[in-house]
Motif scaffolding. Structure first.
Motif, PDB file in Angstrom:
ATOM      1  N   GLN A   3      10.967  45.200  90.028  1.00  8.76           N
ATOM      2  CA  GLN A   3      11.970  44.272  90.524  1.00  8.76           C
ATOM      3  C   GLN A   3      12.997  43.998  89.432  1.00  8.76           C
ATOM      4  OE1 GLN A   3      10.147  40.747  92.065  1.00  8.76           O
ATOM      5  NE2 GLN A   3       8.358  41.864  92.740  1.00  8.76           N
ATOM      6  N   GLN A   4      14.224  43.769  89.834  1.00  2.22           N
ATOM      7  CA  GLN A   4      15.284  43.460  88.891  1.00  2.22           C
ATOM      8  C   GLN A   4      15.351  41.954  88.681  1.00  2.22           C
ATOM      9  OE1 GLN A   4      17.263  45.487  87.114  1.00  2.22           O
ATOM     10  NE2 GLN A   4      16.129  47.228  87.918  1.00  2.22           N
ATOM     11  N   VAL A   5      15.053  41.526  87.466  1.00  5.89           N
ATOM     12  CA  VAL A   5      15.120  40.111  87.117  1.00  5.89           C
ATOM     13  C   VAL A   5      16.511  39.813  86.602  1.00  5.89           C
ATOM     14  CG1 VAL A   5      14.161  38.307  85.656  1.00  5.89           C
ATOM     15  CG2 VAL A   5      12.671  40.079  86.565  1.00  5.89           C
ATOM     16  N   GLN A   6      17.134  38.757  87.124  1.00  2.00           N
ATOM     17  CA  GLN A   6      18.489  38.394  86.730  1.00  2.00           C
ATOM     18  C   GLN A   6      18.504  36.976  86.178  1.00  2.00           C
ATOM     19  OE1 GLN A   6      20.914  38.897  90.199  1.00  2.00           O
ATOM     20  NE2 GLN A   6      20.452  41.068  90.381  1.00  2.00           N
ATOM     21  N   LEU A   7      19.596  36.627  85.513  1.00  2.00           N
ATOM     22  CA  LEU A   7      19.751  35.273  84.995  1.00  2.00           C
ATOM     23  C   LEU A   7      19.643  34.261  86.122  1.00  2.00           C
ATOM     24  CD1 LEU A   7      22.745  35.631  82.515  1.00  2.00           C
ATOM     25  CD2 LEU A   7      20.322  35.461  81.987  1.00  2.00           C
ATOM     26  N   GLY A   8      18.925  33.186  85.868  1.00  2.00           N
ATOM     27  CA  GLY A   8      18.787  32.120  86.845  1.00  2.00           C
ATOM     28  C   GLY A   8      17.615  32.281  87.795  1.00  2.00           C
ATOM     29  N   ASP A   9      16.970  33.456  87.810  1.00  2.00           N
ATOM     30  CA  ASP A   9      15.802  33.659  88.668  1.00  2.00           C
ATOM     31  C   ASP A   9      14.650  32.778  88.194  1.00  2.00           C
ATOM     32  OD1 ASP A   9      17.155  35.585  90.082  1.00  2.00           O
ATOM     33  OD2 ASP A   9      15.984  37.277  89.333  1.00  2.00           O
ATOM     34  N   ILE A  10      13.804  32.381  89.122  1.00  2.00           N
ATOM     35  CA  ILE A  10      12.566  31.666  88.805  1.00  2.00           C
ATOM     36  C   ILE A  10      11.436  32.666  88.987  1.00  2.00           C
ATOM     37  CG2 ILE A  10      11.072  29.706  89.357  1.00  2.00           C
ATOM     38  CD1 ILE A  10      13.854  28.866  88.395  1.00  2.00           C
ATOM     39  N   VAL A  11      10.643  32.875  87.913  1.00  2.00           N
ATOM     40  CA  VAL A  11       9.548  33.840  87.962  1.00  2.00           C
ATOM     41  C   VAL A  11       8.212  33.130  87.785  1.00  2.00           C
ATOM     42  CG1 VAL A  11      10.932  35.785  87.155  1.00  2.00           C
ATOM     43  CG2 VAL A  11       9.746  34.358  85.493  1.00  2.00           C
ATOM     44  N   ARG A  12       7.155  33.734  88.345  1.00  2.00           N
ATOM     45  CA  ARG A  12       5.796  33.220  88.182  1.00  2.00           C
ATOM     46  C   ARG A  12       5.088  34.120  87.167  1.00  2.00           C
ATOM     47  NH1 ARG A  12       3.104  29.775  91.111  1.00  2.00           N
ATOM     48  NH2 ARG A  12       4.514  30.018  92.854  1.00  2.00           N
ATOM     49  N   MET A  13       4.463  33.479  86.173  1.00  2.00           N
ATOM     50  CA  MET A  13       3.756  34.212  85.129  1.00  2.00           C
ATOM     51  C   MET A  13       2.253  34.191  85.395  1.00  2.00           C
ATOM     52  SD  MET A  13       6.333  35.136  83.355  1.00  2.00           S
ATOM     53  CE  MET A  13       5.996  35.584  81.683  1.00  2.00           C
ATOM     54  N   PHE A  51       6.933  40.379  78.429  1.00  2.00           N
ATOM     55  CA  PHE A  51       7.401  39.748  79.660  1.00  2.00           C
ATOM     56  C   PHE A  51       7.000  40.580  80.873  1.00  2.00           C
ATOM     57  CE2 PHE A  51      10.568  39.500  83.039  1.00  2.00           C
ATOM     58  CZ  PHE A  51      10.534  38.146  83.329  1.00  2.00           C
ATOM     59  N   GLU A  52       7.217  41.900  80.801  1.00  2.00           N
ATOM     60  CA  GLU A  52       6.913  42.768  81.939  1.00  2.00           C
ATOM     61  C   GLU A  52       5.419  42.802  82.255  1.00  2.00           C
ATOM     62  OE1 GLU A  52       8.840  46.427  80.855  1.00  2.00           O
ATOM     63  OE2 GLU A  52      10.777  45.711  81.586  1.00  2.00           O
ATOM     64  N   ARG A  53       4.570  42.645  81.241  1.00  2.00           N
ATOM     65  CA  ARG A  53       3.127  42.577  81.481  1.00  2.00           C
ATOM     66  C   ARG A  53       2.715  41.243  82.091  1.00  2.00           C
ATOM     67  NH1 ARG A  53       2.637  44.411  76.218  1.00  2.00           N
ATOM     68  NH2 ARG A  53       1.899  42.366  75.565  1.00  2.00           N
ATOM     69  N   MET A  54       3.374  40.149  81.669  1.00  2.00           N
ATOM     70  CA  MET A  54       2.949  38.803  82.051  1.00  2.00           C
ATOM     71  C   MET A  54       3.499  38.323  83.393  1.00  2.00           C
ATOM     72  SD  MET A  54       0.983  37.538  79.608  1.00  2.00           S
ATOM     73  CE  MET A  54       1.113  35.787  79.828  1.00  2.00           C
ATOM     74  N   VAL A  55       4.626  38.873  83.832  1.00  2.00           N
ATOM     75  CA  VAL A  55       5.256  38.363  85.046  1.00  2.00           C
ATOM     76  C   VAL A  55       4.508  38.839  86.290  1.00  2.00           C
ATOM     77  CG1 VAL A  55       6.961  40.210  85.394  1.00  2.00           C
ATOM     78  CG2 VAL A  55       7.508  37.889  86.095  1.00  2.00           C
ATOM     79  N   ARG A  56       4.315  37.937  87.246  1.00  2.00           N
ATOM     80  CA  ARG A  56       3.657  38.250  88.518  1.00  2.00           C
ATOM     81  C   ARG A  56       4.656  38.560  89.615  1.00  2.00           C
ATOM     82  NH1 ARG A  56      -0.952  40.314  87.984  1.00  2.00           N
ATOM     83  NH2 ARG A  56      -2.535  38.979  87.119  1.00  2.00           N
ATOM     84  N   GLY A  57       5.801  37.888  89.606  1.00  2.00           N
ATOM     85  CA  GLY A  57       6.797  38.129  90.633  1.00  2.00           C
ATOM     86  C   GLY A  57       7.920  37.105  90.576  1.00  2.00           C
ATOM     87  N   ILE A  58       8.937  37.357  91.353  1.00  2.00           N
ATOM     88  CA  ILE A  58      10.083  36.464  91.429  1.00  2.00           C
ATOM     89  C   ILE A  58       9.823  35.459  92.538  1.00  2.00           C
ATOM     90  CG2 ILE A  58      12.562  36.292  91.870  1.00  2.00           C
ATOM     91  CD1 ILE A  58      12.798  39.145  90.737  1.00  2.00           C
ATOM     92  N   VAL A  59       9.861  34.174  92.199  1.00  2.00           N
ATOM     93  CA  VAL A  59       9.645  33.109  93.185  1.00  2.00           C
ATOM     94  C   VAL A  59      10.930  32.854  93.954  1.00  2.00           C
ATOM     95  CG1 VAL A  59       9.053  30.667  93.461  1.00  2.00           C
ATOM     96  CG2 VAL A  59       7.877  32.042  91.749  1.00  2.00           C
ATOM     97  N   ARG A  60      12.042  32.785  93.222  1.00  2.00           N
ATOM     98  CA  ARG A  60      13.334  32.472  93.844  1.00  2.00           C
ATOM     99  C   ARG A  60      14.428  33.183  93.059  1.00  2.00           C
ATOM    100  NH1 ARG A  60      12.974  27.095  93.590  1.00  2.00           N
ATOM    101  NH2 ARG A  60      14.169  26.915  91.695  1.00  2.00           N
ATOM    102  N   HIS A  61      15.326  33.842  93.770  1.00  2.00           N
ATOM    103  CA  HIS A  61      16.451  34.494  93.122  1.00  2.00           C
ATOM    104  C   HIS A  61      17.545  33.480  92.817  1.00  2.00           C
ATOM    105  CE1 HIS A  61      15.172  38.660  93.408  1.00  2.00           C
ATOM    106  NE2 HIS A  61      14.687  38.379  94.610  1.00  2.00           N
TER     107      HIS A  61
END
Length: 66
Positions: A3-13, A51-61
Motif C-alpha cells: 500500500q502507498q502510505v502518504q502524508l496525513g494517513d493514519i496507520v495501525r502498528m 516501519f514497513e515491518r511494523m505497520v499493519r495497515g492504513i486506517v484512514r487516508h
C-alpha cells in the motif's frame, strides 16, 4: 507492504504505544518515517525497513488537497 502510505494517513502498528494507542499519523515519508501517536501526541522517527515491518495497515487516508 504494497500500500502507498502518504502524508496525513493514519496507520495501525503491530504493537501499541505505552499510552495504549496503536494508531499513528504519518508526518514525514522518505527514507525515514515521522509518526505522531494519536493517543498522546508523542513523535517518533522510524527507518523505512522497520516501519514497513511494523505497520499493519492504513486506517484512514489523508483528505485530498485541492
Amino acid at each position: 507492504m504494497e500500500q502507498q502510505v502518504q502524508l496525513g494517513d493514519i496507520v495501525r502498528m503491530k504493537k501499541p504505544h505505552p499510552c495504549g494507542s496503536s494508531e499513528w499519523e504519518v508526518l514525514r515519508v522518505g527514507m525515514d518515517f515521522r509518526l505522531k501517536c494519536q493517543g498522546c501526541g508523542h513523535l517518533v522517527m522510524l527507518p523505512r525497513p522497520k516501519f514497513e515491518r511494523m505497520v499493519r495497515g492504513i486506517v484512514r487516508h489523508a483528505a485530498p488537497q485541492s
